[in-house]
Design a protein around this motif. Structure first.
Motif, PDB file in Angstrom:
ATOM      1  N   LEU A  27      -4.317  -0.005   0.208  1.00 41.64           N
ATOM      2  CA  LEU A  27      -4.781   1.138  -0.796  1.00 41.64           C
ATOM      3  C   LEU A  27      -4.021   1.503  -1.734  1.00 41.64           C
ATOM      4  CD1 LEU A  27      -6.828   2.879   1.672  1.00 41.64           C
ATOM      5  CD2 LEU A  27      -7.960   1.413   0.063  1.00 41.64           C
ATOM      6  N   PHE A  28      -2.748   1.870  -1.486  1.00 39.87           N
ATOM      7  CA  PHE A  28      -1.879   2.439  -2.453  1.00 39.87           C
ATOM      8  C   PHE A  28      -1.435   1.290  -3.519  1.00 39.87           C
ATOM      9  CE2 PHE A  28       2.632   2.683  -3.848  1.00 39.87           C
ATOM     10  CZ  PHE A  28       2.644   3.913  -4.389  1.00 39.87           C
ATOM     11  N   GLN A  29      -1.361   0.005  -3.160  1.00 48.58           N
ATOM     12  CA  GLN A  29      -1.109  -1.008  -4.022  1.00 48.58           C
ATOM     13  C   GLN A  29      -2.160  -1.337  -5.034  1.00 48.58           C
ATOM     14  OE1 GLN A  29       1.664  -2.327  -4.938  1.00 48.58           O
ATOM     15  NE2 GLN A  29       1.007  -4.008  -6.083  1.00 48.58           N
ATOM     16  N   TYR A  30      -3.200  -1.284  -4.257  1.00 52.58           N
ATOM     17  CA  TYR A  30      -4.532  -1.512  -5.113  1.00 52.58           C
ATOM     18  C   TYR A  30      -4.691  -0.431  -6.259  1.00 52.58           C
ATOM     19  CZ  TYR A  30      -9.354  -1.816  -6.468  1.00 52.58           C
ATOM     20  OH  TYR A  30     -10.736  -1.707  -7.257  1.00 52.58           O
ATOM     21  N   SER A  31      -4.434   0.791  -5.915  1.00 50.20           N
ATOM     22  CA  SER A  31      -4.470   1.871  -6.956  1.00 50.20           C
ATOM     23  C   SER A  31      -3.695   1.710  -7.814  1.00 50.20           C
ATOM     24  CB  SER A  31      -4.588   3.221  -6.173  1.00 50.20           C
ATOM     25  OG  SER A  31      -4.598   4.191  -7.001  1.00 50.20           O
ATOM     26  N   ARG A  32      -2.376   1.412  -7.394  1.00 46.77           N
ATOM     27  CA  ARG A  32      -1.369   1.345  -8.445  1.00 46.77           C
ATOM     28  C   ARG A  32      -1.455   0.258  -9.270  1.00 46.77           C
ATOM     29  NH1 ARG A  32       3.834  -1.156  -7.935  1.00 46.77           N
ATOM     30  NH2 ARG A  32       5.576  -0.107  -8.807  1.00 46.77           N
ATOM     31  N   GLU A  33      -1.655  -0.970  -8.817  1.00 46.96           N
ATOM     32  CA  GLU A  33      -2.108  -2.175  -9.600  1.00 46.96           C
ATOM     33  C   GLU A  33      -2.931  -1.962 -10.695  1.00 46.96           C
ATOM     34  OE1 GLU A  33      -2.497  -6.960  -9.540  1.00 46.96           O
ATOM     35  OE2 GLU A  33      -1.766  -5.976  -7.726  1.00 46.96           O
ATOM     36  N   LYS A  34      -4.404  -1.184 -10.487  1.00 46.44           N
ATOM     37  CA  LYS A  34      -5.169  -0.936 -11.193  1.00 46.44           C
ATOM     38  C   LYS A  34      -4.769  -0.192 -12.104  1.00 46.44           C
ATOM     39  CE  LYS A  34      -9.840  -1.174 -11.291  1.00 46.44           C
ATOM     40  NZ  LYS A  34     -10.737  -2.405 -11.822  1.00 46.44           N
ATOM     41  N   ARG A  35      -4.303   0.939 -11.848  1.00 47.34           N
ATOM     42  CA  ARG A  35      -3.608   1.967 -12.744  1.00 47.34           C
ATOM     43  C   ARG A  35      -2.672   1.255 -14.004  1.00 47.34           C
ATOM     44  NH1 ARG A  35      -2.653   5.468  -8.864  1.00 47.34           N
ATOM     45  NH2 ARG A  35      -0.340   4.982  -8.862  1.00 47.34           N
ATOM     46  N   HIS A  36      -1.869   0.214 -13.595  1.00 46.32           N
ATOM     47  CA  HIS A  36      -0.950  -0.475 -14.345  1.00 46.32           C
ATOM     48  C   HIS A  36      -1.768  -1.328 -15.134  1.00 46.32           C
ATOM     49  CE1 HIS A  36       2.372  -2.685 -15.375  1.00 46.32           C
ATOM     50  NE2 HIS A  36       2.050  -3.769 -15.116  1.00 46.32           N
ATOM     51  N   ARG A  37      -2.799  -2.102 -14.854  1.00 43.40           N
ATOM     52  CA  ARG A  37      -3.477  -2.945 -15.672  1.00 43.40           C
ATOM     53  C   ARG A  37      -4.435  -2.141 -16.728  1.00 43.40           C
ATOM     54  NH1 ARG A  37      -4.350  -8.379 -14.251  1.00 43.40           N
ATOM     55  NH2 ARG A  37      -3.040  -8.885 -12.266  1.00 43.40           N
ATOM     56  N   ILE A  38      -4.782  -0.954 -16.351  1.00 40.43           N
ATOM     57  CA  ILE A  38      -5.482  -0.244 -17.306  1.00 40.43           C
ATOM     58  C   ILE A  38      -4.476   0.680 -18.220  1.00 40.43           C
ATOM     59  CG2 ILE A  38      -6.884   2.076 -17.426  1.00 40.43           C
ATOM     60  CD1 ILE A  38      -8.409   1.312 -15.094  1.00 40.43           C
TER      61      ILE A  38
END
Length: 191
Positions: A27-38
């Motif tokens: 969950l942490f990695q998903y949130s982090r990667e999503k924020r990074h792409r946005i």
């Protein structure tokens, strides 16, 4: 019999602990990667906004009301299909490269990305354009005398760009599977 029950309880405890730990990491990695792409998309649109602002100021476009000059800038944007809109502080659209007759456009002060950019460094929103009927990812910045709003069509390529990479999840599930199987193999008699 009691030793077997104790081993089973211990295994269940560690299995649950490991499962919870794995889910938290995912969950942490998903949130982090999503924020990074946005954030990457926002940086690209911010760069286009800054380029547009510099072009407007260096050519005195607001002073001479020569917004049509922005057509030549739009042609050299590094990303294709960018929509550029200039809105004054009253909400009147001064320029939009996707619309031929901007006089028919309604007031833009109520647009979510415009509102947000009044109180934050910038504003973003994903929505269908009232004017063109196309879904866009909008980015807006307020420059004191006007708003510059840039947008990309929210299509499959943008959606795929914003999606997180699935390889990490396959790797985590594989590690979890190995971490679950190894203790079971070691606890078998004869191993």
């Amino acid at each position: 019999m009691q030793k077997f029950s104790y081993q089973r309880k211990l295994f269940a405890y560690f299995f649950t602990l490991f499962l919870v730990y794995t889910i938290i990491i995912m969950l942490f990695q998903y949130s982090r990667e999503k924020r990074h792409r946005i954030n990457n998309l926002n940086i690209s649109l911010s760069n286009i906004s800054e380029l547009s602002k510099n072009y407007i100021e260096s050519n005195s476009i607001t002073k001479h009301n020569t917004y049509f000059l922005l057509d030549s800038l739009v042609k050299i944007f590094p990303m294709e299909g960018i929509r550029l809109t200039i809105v004054n502080t009253e909400g009147k659209v001064l320029y939009d490269n996707s619309v031929t007759d901007i006089s028919k456009m309604e007031n833009h002060l109520d647009r979510p990305e415009i509102k947000e950019s009044l109180y934050a460094d910038f504003g973003t929103n994903i929505r269908r354009s009232v004017t063109t009927g196309v879904d866009y990812y909008y980015y807006s910045r307020f420059y004191g005398k006007y708003f510059i709003r840039t947008a990309v069509i929210y299509n499959i390529s943008v959606i795929n760009f914003l999606k997180t990479d699935k390889l990490f999840y396959v790797f985590i599930i594989l590690i979890f599977g190995i971490g679950w199987i190894l203790p079971r193999l070691k606890s078998r008699p004869g191993c």
